[in-house]
Design an enzyme around this catalytic site. Structure first.
Site, PDB file in Angstrom:
ATOM      1  N   SER A 291      -1.770   2.507  -0.779  1.00 50.15           N
ATOM      2  CA  SER A 291      -1.643   3.463   0.331  1.00 50.15           C
ATOM      3  C   SER A 291      -2.478   4.719   0.245  1.00 50.15           C
ATOM      4  CB  SER A 291      -0.187   3.877   0.483  1.00 50.15           C
ATOM      5  OG  SER A 291       0.472   2.982   1.319  1.00 50.15           O
TER       6      SER A 291
ATOM      7  N   LYS B 130       1.432  14.965   2.389  1.00 48.45           N
ATOM      8  CA  LYS B 130       1.975  13.782   3.077  1.00 48.45           C
ATOM      9  C   LYS B 130       3.454  14.016   3.368  1.00 48.45           C
ATOM     10  CE  LYS B 130       2.143   8.698   2.529  1.00 48.45           C
ATOM     11  NZ  LYS B 130       1.776   7.556   1.686  1.00 48.45           N
TER      12      LYS B 130
ATOM     13  N   SER C  70      -0.487   3.726   3.728  1.00 48.30           N
ATOM     14  CA  SER C  70       0.359   4.540   4.556  1.00 48.30           C
ATOM     15  C   SER C  70      -0.059   6.012   4.604  1.00 48.30           C
ATOM     16  CB  SER C  70       1.805   4.460   4.040  1.00 48.30           C
ATOM     17  OG  SER C  70       1.887   4.955   2.718  1.00 48.30           O
TER      18      SER C  70
END
Ligand code: GLN
Length: 485
Positions: free
Chosen positions: A167, A68, A143
């Site tokens: 997330s 990420k 996210s």
């Protein structure tokens, strides 16, 4: 032959017996990254120069994965999907990634996300929106949106995520995969861009529970650079993974899961909760006992607001370092204040700015008692109410969200205030630092939905074992978007 849709253990076996080598896996993963980028816009950076490694007895060695974009990676663009850091290249690597490198794992891309982890839609990053690979008109939640897209599309068996409110666990549900956030502090946060430090967790998205255990085994550990990290060297999640769950006691929250508690529920909500009740039957067939428990509705309804107050306050404070003076593009102006103002005005998306306004407001001296401190008190009450249940039950089992992925064109979704707590309850896991895992829970109208298991702090093994047993009784597992493996 495609390899990247296989699990870590399957890939390891093929690497060991010489059927394929690590360079070939990296090549395949990079090719798939470019395809998925075209379709879903999942990445900020694709590391086309990535190379294979020697394969050892380590399960992760030679296997590609995704990172990420809020994990710092030395000499690699790491933007947190924000314009304020669009050219930022860190000079050090996050501990979690460093730990994976020691195991021979190979990062092949940086996945796109909601800006700095703030948001649950996958639509706020500076490189554009991420589309759900099951249906390109849907969002994939956030996210950790790019990580979820990539794993669900079979780019590699796992990608790193971070979870401050849900997330990892909500994008996993919307994309039909597994998302696991271990107990707070089990994985060092050093080098992860801070959002709300008391709620932030590192974790992983995979296509099966065992892979999640394998990856977290490698990522975890006490780290002198993160004083909230703790020694978990006696925990061996993969070695001790077993599906002997007979006699385990689970609870679900009646107020959120029983359809009669909703006025005029949509058909989608009805199917979602019916589907969840079917899952409870599966748990019972595995010999577990599942009971509905009542939790004070006022506490449940307060969860989203408590989250907003605490996360915005911590974010405002953490991100006050993003001035464009030390890193990020320098703003224009004649003094440092106008330079900072220009940088922050141009750099942040409207969503983030709104959150900074909320954060600054609740931290003002005259508002602290009323908003920030009260939110902390209610956080404690929520955590205590759940911990009270953990005295009698091994884990909490809940559906994720209010149904499958929402439309990118939000006007098609009916949002109602009485489903807010159902949509946001995974934040309980962040309030308490609880280990929490989402696994696929079938389909509604051809779109995946998830269910979640959450346990008490340090009880990760138990949570994973329950998830592993339940996964074993599910019809679909290890699924790839658009088809079943
Ligand atoms: N959706 C939540 C938010 O917008 C969760 C974000 C997260 O877990 N990083 O803050």
């Amino acid at each position: 032959m495609k390899y990247m849709n296989l699990s870590i253990t399957e890939l390891h076996e093929k690497l060991k017996n010489g059927e394929v080598n690590s360079n070939e896996l990296v090549k395949e993963s990079l090719e798939l990254s470019h395809q998925v980028q075209e379709k879903c816009n999942a990445f900020v950076t694709i590391l086309d120069d990535a190379k294979g490694t020697d394969v050892t007895d380590d399960l992760l060695s030679g296997i590609p994965y995704g990172v990420k974009d809020n994990y710092s990676l030395k000499n690699v663009l790491s933007t947190g999907s924000s314009n304020t850091l669009k050219d930022y290249v860190p000079f050090f690597t996050a501990t979690a990634v460093e730990n994976l490198t020691k195991h021979g794992a190979i990062p092949v891309n940086k996945t796109a996300m909601d800006e700095f982890g703030m948001g649950g839609t996958g639509t706020t990053g500076h490189t554009g929106i991420q589309k759900n690979p099951w249906d390109l008109t849907r969002m994939c939640a956030g996210s950790s949106s790019g990580s979820a897209v990539a794993v669900a599309s079979g780019v590699y068996p796992y990608a790193l995520g971070s979870d401050t409110g849900d997330s990892i666990r909500k994008p996993a549900a919307y994309c039909g995969i597994v998302g696991y956030k271990p107990t707070y502090g089990m994985i060092s946060r050093y080098g992860l861009f801070a959002f709300a430090s008391s709620l932030d967790h590192c974790g992983v998205l995979t296509r099966c529970v065992r892979d999640a255990a394998i990856v977290v085994d490698a990522m975890k550990g006490k780290d002198k650079y993160d004083m909230t990290s703790w020694d978990s060297s006696k925990i061996h999640l993969n070695d001790d993974l077993n599906d002997d769950v007979k006699g385990k006691k689970l609870f679900y929250i009646k107020e959120l899961c029983d359809i009669e508690n909703y006025e005029n529920p949509t058909d989608e909500l009805k199917s979602h909760l019916e589907n969840f009740k079917e899952t409870i039957k599966k748990c019972e067939n595995l010999g577990m006992i599942v009971e509905g428990v009542s939790i004070d509705r006022k506490l449940l309804d307060a969860i989203p607001s408590v989250y907003v107050v605490i996360s915005c306050a911590e974010a405002t404070s953490n991100m006050s370092n993003l001035t464009g003076l030390i890193f990020g593009p320098r703003g224009e102006g004649n003094d440092y204040q106008s330079i900072m103002k220009d940088h922050r005005t141009k750099g942040f998306s409207p969503l983030i700015k709104r959150r900074f306004v909320i954060g600054s407001y609740v931290l003002q001296t005259e508002n602290q008692e009323r908003y920030f401190k009260n939110a902390q008190r209610v956080r404690r009450l929520v955590v205590d109410a759940i911990k009270e249940q953990f005295k009698n039950y091994d884990a909490l089992i809940m559906p994720v969200g209010t149904g499958p992925a929402k439309h990118l064109d939000g006007s098609k979704d009916i949002l109602k205030s009485d489903t807010a707590a159902l949509d946001e309850h995974l934040q309980i896991g962040n309030f308490g630092g609880f280990p929490s895992i989402t696994i696929p829970n079938g389909f509604i109208d051809g779109l995946p939905v998830g269910c979640n298991i959450t346990g008490n702090c340090y009880d990760d093994q138990n949570v994973l074992n329950i998830a592993y047993a339940l996964e074993g009784s599910m019809e679909y597992k290890g699924q790839i978007a658009g088809g079943v493996k």
